[in-house]
Design a protein around this motif. Structure first.
Motif, PDB file in Angstrom:
ATOM      1  N   ASN A  36      -3.187  24.500   0.236  1.00  0.00           N
ATOM      2  CA  ASN A  36      -2.392  23.292   0.425  1.00  0.00           C
ATOM      3  C   ASN A  36      -1.026  23.666   0.997  1.00  0.00           C
ATOM      4  O   ASN A  36      -0.477  24.717   0.662  1.00  0.00           O
ATOM      5  CB  ASN A  36      -2.201  22.563  -0.919  1.00  0.00           C
ATOM      6  CG  ASN A  36      -1.733  21.141  -0.749  1.00  0.00           C
ATOM      7  OD1 ASN A  36      -2.417  20.338  -0.101  1.00  0.00           O
ATOM      8  ND2 ASN A  36      -0.600  20.795  -1.332  1.00  0.00           N
ATOM      9  N   PRO A  37      -0.441  22.820   1.857  1.00  0.00           N
ATOM     10  CA  PRO A  37       0.867  23.160   2.429  1.00  0.00           C
ATOM     11  C   PRO A  37       2.003  23.177   1.414  1.00  0.00           C
ATOM     12  O   PRO A  37       3.005  23.857   1.629  1.00  0.00           O
ATOM     13  CB  PRO A  37       1.091  22.054   3.474  1.00  0.00           C
ATOM     14  CG  PRO A  37      -0.255  21.491   3.743  1.00  0.00           C
ATOM     15  CD  PRO A  37      -1.014  21.617   2.472  1.00  0.00           C
ATOM     16  N   GLY A  76      -0.369  27.030   2.518  1.00  0.00           N
ATOM     17  CA  GLY A  76      -0.647  27.147   3.942  1.00  0.00           C
ATOM     18  C   GLY A  76      -1.392  25.932   4.451  1.00  0.00           C
ATOM     19  O   GLY A  76      -1.868  25.085   3.679  1.00  0.00           O
ATOM     20  N   GLU A  77      -1.487  25.852   5.772  1.00  0.00           N
ATOM     21  CA  GLU A  77      -2.217  24.785   6.438  1.00  0.00           C
ATOM     22  C   GLU A  77      -3.446  25.361   7.112  1.00  0.00           C
ATOM     23  O   GLU A  77      -3.346  26.329   7.867  1.00  0.00           O
ATOM     24  CB  GLU A  77      -1.338  24.103   7.487  1.00  0.00           C
ATOM     25  CG  GLU A  77      -0.175  23.341   6.917  1.00  0.00           C
ATOM     26  CD  GLU A  77       0.607  22.619   7.993  1.00  0.00           C
ATOM     27  OE1 GLU A  77       0.185  21.509   8.392  1.00  0.00           O
ATOM     28  OE2 GLU A  77       1.623  23.165   8.456  1.00  0.00           O
ATOM     29  N   TYR A  90      -5.846  30.076   7.987  1.00  0.00           N
ATOM     30  CA  TYR A  90      -4.693  29.238   7.659  1.00  0.00           C
ATOM     31  C   TYR A  90      -3.411  29.932   8.096  1.00  0.00           C
ATOM     32  O   TYR A  90      -3.381  31.131   8.396  1.00  0.00           O
ATOM     33  CB  TYR A  90      -4.651  28.955   6.155  1.00  0.00           C
ATOM     34  CG  TYR A  90      -4.353  30.166   5.303  1.00  0.00           C
ATOM     35  CD1 TYR A  90      -3.045  30.491   4.936  1.00  0.00           C
ATOM     36  CD2 TYR A  90      -5.375  31.001   4.863  1.00  0.00           C
ATOM     37  CE1 TYR A  90      -2.763  31.603   4.171  1.00  0.00           C
ATOM     38  CE2 TYR A  90      -5.113  32.127   4.101  1.00  0.00           C
ATOM     39  CZ  TYR A  90      -3.803  32.419   3.750  1.00  0.00           C
ATOM     40  OH  TYR A  90      -3.533  33.532   3.004  1.00  0.00           O
ATOM     41  N   THR A  91      -2.332  29.163   8.133  1.00  0.00           N
ATOM     42  CA  THR A  91      -0.999  29.667   8.431  1.00  0.00           C
ATOM     43  C   THR A  91      -0.082  29.291   7.281  1.00  0.00           C
ATOM     44  O   THR A  91       0.004  28.116   6.907  1.00  0.00           O
ATOM     45  CB  THR A  91      -0.457  29.077   9.741  1.00  0.00           C
ATOM     46  OG1 THR A  91      -1.372  29.367  10.806  1.00  0.00           O
ATOM     47  CG2 THR A  91       0.907  29.658  10.075  1.00  0.00           C
ATOM     48  N   GLY A  97      -0.484  34.318   9.391  1.00  0.00           N
ATOM     49  CA  GLY A  97      -1.869  33.848   9.307  1.00  0.00           C
ATOM     50  C   GLY A  97      -2.636  34.560   8.210  1.00  0.00           C
ATOM     51  O   GLY A  97      -2.306  35.679   7.802  1.00  0.00           O
ATOM     52  N   GLY A  98      -3.671  33.904   7.730  1.00  0.00           N
ATOM     53  CA  GLY A  98      -4.523  34.475   6.699  1.00  0.00           C
ATOM     54  C   GLY A  98      -5.917  33.899   6.784  1.00  0.00           C
ATOM     55  O   GLY A  98      -6.164  32.904   7.475  1.00  0.00           O
ATOM     56  N   THR A  99      -6.858  34.526   6.086  1.00  0.00           N
ATOM     57  CA  THR A  99      -8.253  34.096   6.105  1.00  0.00           C
ATOM     58  C   THR A  99      -8.793  34.071   4.686  1.00  0.00           C
ATOM     59  O   THR A  99      -8.535  34.993   3.899  1.00  0.00           O
ATOM     60  CB  THR A  99      -9.115  35.028   6.972  1.00  0.00           C
ATOM     61  OG1 THR A  99      -8.586  35.059   8.304  1.00  0.00           O
ATOM     62  CG2 THR A  99     -10.554  34.533   7.027  1.00  0.00           C
TER      63      THR A  99
END
Length: 590
Positions: A36-37, A76-77, A90-91, A97-99
């Motif tokens: 979640n952002p 993150g989004e 996501y960022t 960035g991530g996964t």
């Protein structure tokens, strides 16, 4: 055997309920991750009360970490989903960035503001889907009333204390109702010109207020609004928006500095990027909330087109009530797909609706019983307290204080006009300086750091952009300001400046004499191919960027980036070429 990985995208009504139910049912037997952002769940139905100064902003937010202790929260989004690889990219808020890998995926990304192809709306209107927008509207309304009270020109005074709300659904009706009470209380302390009072207009192309609800609720809301002084204009909308007002579809031009866009919502664009069957922007699912052909993927809330078993051939509407219930069904079916329990289709029974009209007024029909006035107000507030997953005592305390004490009408200046654009996929996040989309429009009409009234008039000659970042220069020109005396350049980090300076000098020593010749000229002597760069612009609340102190001008960057100040506090001054940090390019709440 490894534990199954469950990833939930979004923490709105559907996503939050899914995470809460799954954490109870899994009891540590599954790894549950919530992407979640923001770090909170936002209780949207009470957002108009935040804009009206009744509730403090944190009252309508519920901490995800505190209320979901067995769920891993990732800020993150989501910007991409690999269905075949079962990964979510996501960022995070700082641009990294991530996964996330998953065995089960629940899409509950929610919705964003619905846009219509009306000239000027995207530039001059603001939505009402997130906490930043509510905070901005609260400051903006306060500011306009204060400016109207001090205005000498009757026309300017009238325009500043005129507020136009487009959309007579839940949100628009409550915003207009609460807003009229808020501004009336303000003018009692800041009187306007004789014969003037705040003017609120509620527009909609529908035939009646609250067209999606039964006629009793519609009539009650319409009568309350008109008695309060709100101009309810059904069958009328905005044809064009300008910096000085709006042109209505009936031909009337209304002078205003405030346009609130509450036309409706559309599903989050993330669902469309999957390439799966859609229904008007919503991801098609079966009654068990599973995506056909993808048994490991579930969807619920505004992002999903869920078949309405009570009305065959139709889909459930995009409401918080449905999203909350679908979240529970999604959790049960995810657990069933992993061998715990049995699947069940989503079924619902209408429990009625409540609409808060401010003060002690409301419209409600709990279990089909029509109510209005004080009884409806009591039922409405009781329902909200029961439905909130936290902060009940704090909310009740704010209601009590509002009943016995006057509201504090002050500007906090926390959210700027350019940071809450209407056209955004993330209304829960306020844009921050440093990203291209965060650049402020020169035609912004309000907010600290916004353009002045003279700058926003049609036909004016633009002198400099009002954006918080610098205007992009020519590729061969450094983004610095030429002055008579070289002074330190303000950069985001002193350490970055030192490293950049060392690299620049090392590169200069390796250059040929022919290349260094033009660059060693005095600042006022520029090579023919080098154009004078645009002056660096100041960030809101910061100091303007200064030129380099070095005897040699900074080497041209291949792609110059805007000079950034620190997000908080005073900017750091250090010599060396301007360099943009990763943190500067990142943004900071279905």
């Amino acid at each position: 055997m490894s534990r199954p990985r469950i990833v939930i995208v979004g923490a709105g009504f559907a996503g939050y309920r899914t995470a809460k139910e799954l954490s109870r049912k899994a009891r540590g037997k599954a790894d549950i991750t919530l992407l979640n952002p923001t770090d909170y769940f936002l209780y949207l139905p009470l957002l108009p009360q935040v804009a009206a100064g009744i509730l403090e902003p944190r009252r309508v937010t519920v901490s995800l970490s505190d209320t979901l202790p067995q769920v891993r929260l990732v800020l993150g989004e989501a910007d991409g989903i690999d269905l075949d690889g079962r990964t979510v990219h996501y960022t995070d808020p700082e641009g990294t960035g991530g996964t996330l890998g998953y065995d089960r995926l629940v899409l509950a990304a929610g919705s964003v503001n619905k846009l219509l192809p009306i000239p000027g709306v995207a530039e001059h209107a603001h939505g009402f889907r997130g906490l930043p927008e509510a905070l901005y509207l609260r400051d903006h309304v306060t500011r306009q009333v204060e400016l109207a009270a001090a205005a000498d020109d009757p026309e300017t005074c009238a325009a500043r204390c005129t507020f136009v709300v487009v959309g007579a659904g839940y949100t628009g009706t409550e915003v207009a109702a609460q807003g009229q009470l808020f501004t009336d209380a303000q003018v009692r302390r800041h009187p306007l010109r004789k014969g003037m009072r705040p003017r609120w207009l509620l527009l909609d192309i529908a035939e009646r207020v609250l067209p999606e609800l039964d006629e009793h609720l519609s009539r009650t809301a319409d009568r309350t609004l008109r008695e309060r002084g709100v101009e309810v204009r059904m069958g009328t909308s905005v044809k064009e928006a300008t910096p000085d007002g709006v042109l209505l579809t009936d031909g009337e031009f209304v002078g205003t500095r405030s346009l609130v866009w509450c036309v409706g919502v559309r599903p989050d664009p993330l669902a469309e990027s999957l390439g799966l069957p859609m229904e008007r922007g919503r991801l098609l699912v079966d009654p068990n909330l599973q995506v056909p052909g993808r048994p490991e993927v579930f969807a619920c809330g505004d992002a999903a087109a869920v078949p309405d078993l009570e009305n065959p051939g139709q889909f459930t509407p995009m409401t918080a009530q449905h999203a909350w219930r679908q979240g529970r069904t999604a959790a049960l079916n995810v657990a069933a797909s992993l061998g715990a329990g049995v699947r069940r289709p989503y079924e619902h029974r209408d429990l009625g609706f409540v609409v808060d009209l401010g003060g002690v007024k409301a419209a409600a029909n709990p279990l089909g019983v029509p109510l209005s006035g004080l009884a409806a107000g009591a039922v409405t507030r009781g329902y909200h307290l029961a439905a909130m997953p936290g902060n009940r005592v704090r909310v009740a305390a704010d209601w009590l204080l509002d009943a016995v004490l006057p509201r504090q009408a002050v500007q906090l200046g926390l959210v700027r006009s350019w940071s809450v654009p209407l056209d955004t996929a993330s209304p829960e996040l306020a844009r921050v300086p440093g990203r291209p989309q965060a650049r402020q429009d020169a035609d912004a009409r309000s907010g600290p750091g916004a353009a002045t009234e003279q700058e926003t008039r049609p036909g004016r000659r633009a002198t400099a952009p009002a954006a918080p970042a610098v205007e992009e220069a020519e590729p061969a020109a450094p983004a610095v300001e030429q002055t008579d005396e070289w002074e330190p350049t303000e950069v985001a980090s002193a350490g970055e400046a030192v490293i950049s300076e060392a690299k620049a000098r090392e590169a200069a020593e390796q250059e040929s004499p022919e290349r260094r010749g033009p660059e060693r000229r005095a600042p006022e002597q520029k090579s023919p191919e080098q154009k004078a760069p645009e002056p660096a612009k100041s960030q809101p609340g910061g100091e303007p960027a200064k030129s380099q102190p070095c005897p040699e001008p900074a080497k041209s960057q291949p792609t110059p980036q805007p000079v950034k100040n620190q997000p908080d506090g005073e900017p750091v001054k250090a010599p060396g070429p301007v360099k943009r940090t990763d943190a500067d390019s990142a943004e900071g709440a279905s």
